[in-house]
Design a protein around this motif. Structure first.
Motif, PDB file in Angstrom:
ATOM      1  N   LEU A 154       0.782  -1.121  -0.143  1.00 36.81           N
ATOM      2  CA  LEU A 154      -0.001   0.120   0.051  1.00 36.81           C
ATOM      3  C   LEU A 154       0.885   1.241  -0.067  1.00 36.81           C
ATOM      4  CD1 LEU A 154      -2.565  -1.203   2.523  1.00 36.81           C
ATOM      5  CD2 LEU A 154      -2.921  -0.859   0.087  1.00 36.81           C
ATOM      6  N   HIS A 155       0.315   2.228  -0.714  1.00 37.05           N
ATOM      7  CA  HIS A 155       1.117   3.648  -0.906  1.00 37.05           C
ATOM      8  C   HIS A 155       1.054   4.155   0.563  1.00 37.05           C
ATOM      9  CE1 HIS A 155       2.132   3.054  -4.716  1.00 37.05           C
ATOM     10  NE2 HIS A 155       0.838   3.025  -5.195  1.00 37.05           N
ATOM     11  N   LEU A 156      -0.125   4.324   1.318  1.00 39.70           N
ATOM     12  CA  LEU A 156      -0.425   5.271   2.383  1.00 39.70           C
ATOM     13  C   LEU A 156      -0.738   4.230   3.667  1.00 39.70           C
ATOM     14  CD1 LEU A 156      -2.327   8.080   0.761  1.00 39.70           C
ATOM     15  CD2 LEU A 156      -0.033   8.116   1.455  1.00 39.70           C
ATOM     16  N   PRO A 157       0.046   4.533   4.762  1.00 42.68           N
ATOM     17  CA  PRO A 157      -0.490   3.582   5.816  1.00 42.68           C
ATOM     18  C   PRO A 157      -1.418   4.338   6.521  1.00 42.68           C
ATOM     19  CG  PRO A 157       1.691   4.899   6.271  1.00 42.68           C
ATOM     20  CD  PRO A 157       1.520   5.151   4.938  1.00 42.68           C
ATOM     21  N   THR A 158      -1.830   5.675   6.573  1.00 40.58           N
ATOM     22  CA  THR A 158      -2.950   6.122   7.140  1.00 40.58           C
ATOM     23  C   THR A 158      -3.582   7.066   6.277  1.00 40.58           C
ATOM     24  OG1 THR A 158      -1.523   7.894   8.289  1.00 40.58           O
ATOM     25  CG2 THR A 158      -1.910   6.089   9.392  1.00 40.58           C
ATOM     26  N   LEU A 159      -4.996   7.405   6.467  1.00 47.57           N
ATOM     27  CA  LEU A 159      -5.707   8.367   5.759  1.00 47.57           C
ATOM     28  C   LEU A 159      -7.074   9.002   6.592  1.00 47.57           C
ATOM     29  CD1 LEU A 159      -6.406   9.476   3.097  1.00 47.57           C
ATOM     30  CD2 LEU A 159      -7.823   7.347   2.664  1.00 47.57           C
ATOM     31  N   SER A 160      -6.777  10.016   6.857  1.00 43.93           N
ATOM     32  CA  SER A 160      -7.673  10.724   7.685  1.00 43.93           C
ATOM     33  C   SER A 160      -8.721  11.595   6.696  1.00 43.93           C
ATOM     34  CB  SER A 160      -7.266  11.602   8.474  1.00 43.93           C
ATOM     35  OG  SER A 160      -8.219  12.113   9.414  1.00 43.93           O
ATOM     36  N   VAL A 161     -10.017  11.435   6.802  1.00 49.10           N
ATOM     37  CA  VAL A 161     -10.924  12.248   5.921  1.00 49.10           C
ATOM     38  C   VAL A 161     -12.131  12.606   6.736  1.00 49.10           C
ATOM     39  CG1 VAL A 161     -10.414  10.935   3.686  1.00 49.10           C
ATOM     40  CG2 VAL A 161     -12.467  10.309   5.240  1.00 49.10           C
ATOM     41  N   GLN A 162     -12.777  13.673   6.210  1.00 43.07           N
ATOM     42  CA  GLN A 162     -13.951  14.102   6.897  1.00 43.07           C
ATOM     43  C   GLN A 162     -15.279  13.439   6.505  1.00 43.07           C
ATOM     44  OE1 GLN A 162     -13.024  16.833   8.694  1.00 43.07           O
ATOM     45  NE2 GLN A 162     -14.906  16.848   9.804  1.00 43.07           N
ATOM     46  N   GLU A 163     -16.149  13.375   7.601  1.00 48.86           N
ATOM     47  CA  GLU A 163     -17.179  12.689   7.103  1.00 48.86           C
ATOM     48  C   GLU A 163     -18.030  13.327   6.052  1.00 48.86           C
ATOM     49  OE1 GLU A 163     -20.064  12.513  10.611  1.00 48.86           O
ATOM     50  OE2 GLU A 163     -21.451  11.434   9.412  1.00 48.86           O
ATOM     51  N   GLY A 164     -18.504  12.292   5.086  1.00 48.48           N
ATOM     52  CA  GLY A 164     -19.217  12.973   3.828  1.00 48.48           C
ATOM     53  C   GLY A 164     -18.183  13.119   2.625  1.00 48.48           C
ATOM     54  N   ASP A 165     -17.051  13.242   2.969  1.00 50.49           N
ATOM     55  CA  ASP A 165     -16.119  13.260   1.892  1.00 50.49           C
ATOM     56  C   ASP A 165     -15.745  11.882   1.177  1.00 50.49           C
ATOM     57  OD1 ASP A 165     -13.773  15.586   3.156  1.00 50.49           O
ATOM     58  OD2 ASP A 165     -15.861  15.821   2.315  1.00 50.49           O
ATOM     59  N   ASN A 166     -15.136  11.899   0.035  1.00 48.61           N
ATOM     60  CA  ASN A 166     -14.833  10.388  -0.797  1.00 48.61           C
ATOM     61  C   ASN A 166     -13.439  10.089  -0.366  1.00 48.61           C
ATOM     62  OD1 ASN A 166     -17.360  10.730  -1.932  1.00 48.61           O
ATOM     63  ND2 ASN A 166     -16.152  11.530  -3.754  1.00 48.61           N
ATOM     64  N   SER A 167     -13.132   8.875  -0.124  1.00 53.67           N
ATOM     65  CA  SER A 167     -11.858   8.386   0.280  1.00 53.67           C
ATOM     66  C   SER A 167     -11.511   7.643  -0.769  1.00 53.67           C
ATOM     67  CB  SER A 167     -12.023   7.549   1.589  1.00 53.67           C
ATOM     68  OG  SER A 167     -12.745   8.255   2.545  1.00 53.67           O
ATOM     69  N   ILE A 168     -10.078   7.864  -0.999  1.00 51.40           N
ATOM     70  CA  ILE A 168      -9.426   6.625  -2.122  1.00 51.40           C
ATOM     71  C   ILE A 168      -8.177   6.111  -1.354  1.00 51.40           C
ATOM     72  CG2 ILE A 168      -8.032   6.850  -4.367  1.00 51.40           C
ATOM     73  CD1 ILE A 168      -9.605   9.130  -4.932  1.00 51.40           C
ATOM     74  N   ILE A 169      -8.195   4.656  -1.392  1.00 52.04           N
ATOM     75  CA  ILE A 169      -7.202   4.179  -0.951  1.00 52.04           C
ATOM     76  C   ILE A 169      -6.272   3.190  -1.961  1.00 52.04           C
ATOM     77  CG2 ILE A 169      -6.725   2.072   0.898  1.00 52.04           C
ATOM     78  CD1 ILE A 169      -9.270   2.890   2.271  1.00 52.04           C
ATOM     79  N   ASN A 170      -4.912   3.296  -1.951  1.00 52.30           N
ATOM     80  CA  ASN A 170      -4.208   2.833  -3.065  1.00 52.30           C
ATOM     81  C   ASN A 170      -3.284   1.491  -2.630  1.00 52.30           C
ATOM     82  OD1 ASN A 170      -4.701   5.261  -4.838  1.00 52.30           O
ATOM     83  ND2 ASN A 170      -3.632   6.265  -3.599  1.00 52.30           N
ATOM     84  N   CYS A 171      -3.230   0.843  -3.640  1.00 52.10           N
ATOM     85  CA  CYS A 171      -2.465  -0.520  -3.551  1.00 52.10           C
ATOM     86  C   CYS A 171      -1.678  -0.657  -4.726  1.00 52.10           C
ATOM     87  CB  CYS A 171      -3.365  -1.338  -3.228  1.00 52.10           C
ATOM     88  SG  CYS A 171      -2.389  -3.248  -3.024  1.00 52.10           S
ATOM     89  N   ALA A 172      -0.203  -1.010  -4.697  1.00 55.15           N
ATOM     90  CA  ALA A 172       0.526  -1.540  -5.558  1.00 55.15           C
ATOM     91  C   ALA A 172       0.765  -2.936  -5.418  1.00 55.15           C
ATOM     92  CB  ALA A 172       1.958  -0.660  -5.659  1.00 55.15           C
ATOM     93  N   TYR A 173       0.875  -3.669  -6.705  1.00 52.78           N
ATOM     94  CA  TYR A 173       1.184  -5.178  -6.542  1.00 52.78           C
ATOM     95  C   TYR A 173       2.250  -5.138  -7.600  1.00 52.78           C
ATOM     96  CZ  TYR A 173      -1.791  -5.378 -10.750  1.00 52.78           C
ATOM     97  OH  TYR A 173      -2.095  -5.023 -12.204  1.00 52.78           O
ATOM     98  N   SER A 174       2.914  -6.564  -7.242  1.00 58.32           N
ATOM     99  CA  SER A 174       4.113  -6.996  -8.186  1.00 58.32           C
ATOM    100  C   SER A 174       4.011  -8.127  -9.020  1.00 58.32           C
ATOM    101  CB  SER A 174       5.342  -6.851  -7.329  1.00 58.32           C
ATOM    102  OG  SER A 174       5.322  -7.939  -6.514  1.00 58.32           O
TER     103      SER A 174
END
Lengths: 111, 114
Positions: free
Chosen positions: A6-26
């Motif tokens: 994964l690119h980011l270990p933590t992600l903080s967002v405001q309620e109602g916002d959209n979230s994007i979680i990323n992942c790289a694979y080999s």
């Protein structure tokens, strides 16, 4: 060796916002990529999967995007809610069904 | 309950002792998987069963680890001569078949080796 990370270990967002979680694979040999959600003290819970010959799949409030050219996977959560707070893992399904998991991203939703 | 259950939920043992961890999969699920999760880490595959057979044991860390499944249902993961590095949460999952992507996970067994 093969890995899913994964690119980011933590992600903080405001309620109602959209979230994007990323992942790289080999490892490009798998047929499916899968997202799991793990709440504190519980086992992971299946969210959505995508076959390797697809580039987008939508579920309820979630969308998974797959870019095989750059070996990148993402999970988009629309209108993020406090109940979405958890650790999210991407996983690659290999032969026999075993899953190779990434390290996880912790999503924190602020009210 | 209809979910995957694991016992015990917590196990504290002394270095060198043997431990047995149990998994009861969802009824009718032919595939059963064992994973290990160290603190703050992702899940590490250990072994999977199709019925009572284990086609893939590639994730077992050493010959101290073994697992069996009987009657196509309950599975037991055994760790002999436990070491401190064996401390982790051991998770079991089951699915209708190995071709089904959705694996249902149990709550895990937290193993602490002192």
């Amino acid at each position: 060796g093969e890995s899913v990370g994964l690119h980011l270990p933590t992600l903080s967002v405001q309620e109602g916002d959209n979230s994007i979680i990323n992942c790289a694979y080999s490892n490009s040999a798998s047929d499916y990529f899968i997202w799991y959600k793990q709440e504190s003290g519980k086992g992971p819970q299946f969210i959505i999967d995508i076959r390797s010959n697809m580039d987008k799949r939508q579920g309820q409030r979630v969308t998974v995007l797959l870019n095989k050219t750059v070996k990148h996977l993402s999970l988009q959560i629309a209108a993020t809610q406090p109940g979405d707070s958890a650790v999210y893992f991407c996983a690659e399904k290999t032969q026999g069904g075993k899953l190779i998991f990434g390290q996880g991203t912790e999503l924190s939703v602020k009210p | 309950g209809a979910g995957v259950s694991q016992s015990p939920s917590n196990k504290v043992t002394e270095k060198g002792k043997d431990v047995e961890l149990r998994c009861d999969p969802i009824s009718g699920h032919t595939a059963l998987y064992w994973y290990r999760q160290s603190l703050g880490q992702g899940l590490e595959f250990l072994i999977y069963f199709q019925g009572n057979s284990a086609p893939d044991k590639s994730g077992l860390p050493s010959d101290r680890f073994s697992a069996e499944r009987t009657g196509g249902s309950v599975s037991t993961l055994t760790i002999q001569r436990t070491q401190q590095e064996d401390s982790a949460v051991y998770l079991c999952a089951s699915s209708l078949a190995v071709t089904i992507n959705e694996q249902f996970f149990g709550p895990g067994t937290r193993l602490t080796v002192l």
